[in-house]
Write an enzyme that holds these catalytic residues in place. Structure first.
Site, PDB file in Angstrom:
ATOM      1  N   LYS A  94      -2.949 -35.495  12.480  1.00 54.50           N
ATOM      2  CA  LYS A  94      -3.163 -34.602  11.347  1.00 54.50           C
ATOM      3  C   LYS A  94      -2.032 -34.868  10.361  1.00 54.50           C
ATOM      4  O   LYS A  94      -0.854 -34.685  10.686  1.00 54.50           O
ATOM      5  CB  LYS A  94      -3.156 -33.140  11.788  1.00 54.50           C
TER       6      LYS A  94
ATOM      7  N   TYR B  58       0.806 -34.214  14.798  1.00 51.18           N
ATOM      8  CA  TYR B  58       0.823 -33.424  13.566  1.00 51.18           C
ATOM      9  C   TYR B  58       2.108 -33.735  12.819  1.00 51.18           C
ATOM     10  O   TYR B  58       3.198 -33.379  13.257  1.00 51.18           O
ATOM     11  CB  TYR B  58       0.720 -31.938  13.906  1.00 51.18           C
TER      12      TYR B  58
END
Length: 300
Positions: free
Chosen positions: A163, A135
């Site tokens: 992400k 992330y």
């Protein structure tokens, strides 16, 4: 192509009026989101108030969501901390609780070197047999994952996805081609743009409300119907703006879920405070204009 599904919601953590985690409401919310088109859920992420929930609560939440929807959706558990030992422990507990994957955020506040970042994420990926989604969210962490660090991390057998909440759409095409990682958009308004650059799916906040549009958008994109995909994104934008515009996604997502009758309150833990009545009414107005309230009533 899509190791964690196509459309995932970064799920709020429902709480009782006194601030305890409401596992029954969490299971109900998870079922609602999957029924609306999510084929994955992220629990214990930023929108889930992970910074203020504790280890036993996190594990109980993962277990409750897996029990509710684990046969229908990928359940990805946040294992993020600026303390590597803590992040490893969260990963192990998430695996024990039945999670299908891990979301590992860049260590925040301490702003380590790229070597420190690499070693942190590798340590978490080494801790379990679960696949890992990195992330990258420099707006919250103060640190971006460098291109050569992505290259090194992509060599790890269990690191399979990212992400991306950097806002740097132009970098996606090169990253995906170079690393082979599955790229997930982390910004609701940029999903279509990132699909065009090689992303495979989305982890969203507005998808608490518009997951059906995002799922249909993905199907349209895959089918080459890019005009329909654009129409679907445009139809979702008022909700995207309402839940993201003030930068308080967890706050507004809880207000939206209360308005839809999926959770009974909008309780938060400090330092976040619940949406005010005026803010909640503004969210409700957007949902009403978007037809979401009518859909919720017909579903009950």
């Amino acid at each position: 192509m899509r190791p964690f599904g196509a459309v995932l919601t970064a799920m709020i953590t429902p709480m009782t009026d006194d601030g305890a985690i409401d596992l029954v409401a969490a299971a109900r919310l998870a079922e609602h989101l999957v029924d609306q088109g999510n084929d994955g859920l992220v629990v214990n992420g930023t929108t889930g108030e992970s910074a203020v929930t504790h280890a036993p609560e996190k594990a109980e939440l993962v277990a409750a969501v897996v029990d509710a929807v684990g046969d229908r959706a990928h359940v990805v558990a946040g294992a993020g901390s600026n303390d590597t030992v803590h992040a490893v422990r969260m990963a192990e507990q998430a695996a024990d609780a039945g999670a299908h994957g891990l979301l590992v955020v860049t260590p925040y506040y301490s702003r380590p070197s790229q070597e420190g970042l690499y070693q942190h994420m590798t340590a978490v990926a080494d801790a379990t047999e679960l696949p890992v989604m990195l992330y990258d969210v420099p707006g919250r962490t103060g640190l971006r994952i460098a291109a050569d660090t992505f290259d090194r991390l992509a060599d790890h057998d269990r690191i399979v996805a990212t992400k991306d909440a950097t806002g740097d759409v132009a970098a996606v095409a090169a990253h995906t081609q170079r690393t082979g990682l599955a790229w997930y958009c982390g910004d609701d308004s940029l999903y279509l743009a990132m699909l065009a650059q090689g992303a495979v799916g989305h982890v969203g906040v507005a998808t608490h409300v518009v997951s059906r549009q995002f799922a249909d958008l993905t199907v349209a994109w895959d089918a080459g119907d890019h005009g329909r995909a654009l129409d679907l994104l445009r139809s979702a934008l008022p909700v995207v703006d309402a839940l993201n515009g003030a930068g308080a996604q967890a706050v507004m997502a809880k207000a939206a879920m209360q308005a839809l009758g999926v959770v009974t309150n909008r309780a938060m833990r400090l330092p976040n405070v619940p949406a005010s009545d005026a803010e909640s009414e503004a969210v409700r107005d957007v949902l009403r204009a978007a037809g979401a309230l009518d859909l919720a009533r017909s579903a009950r």
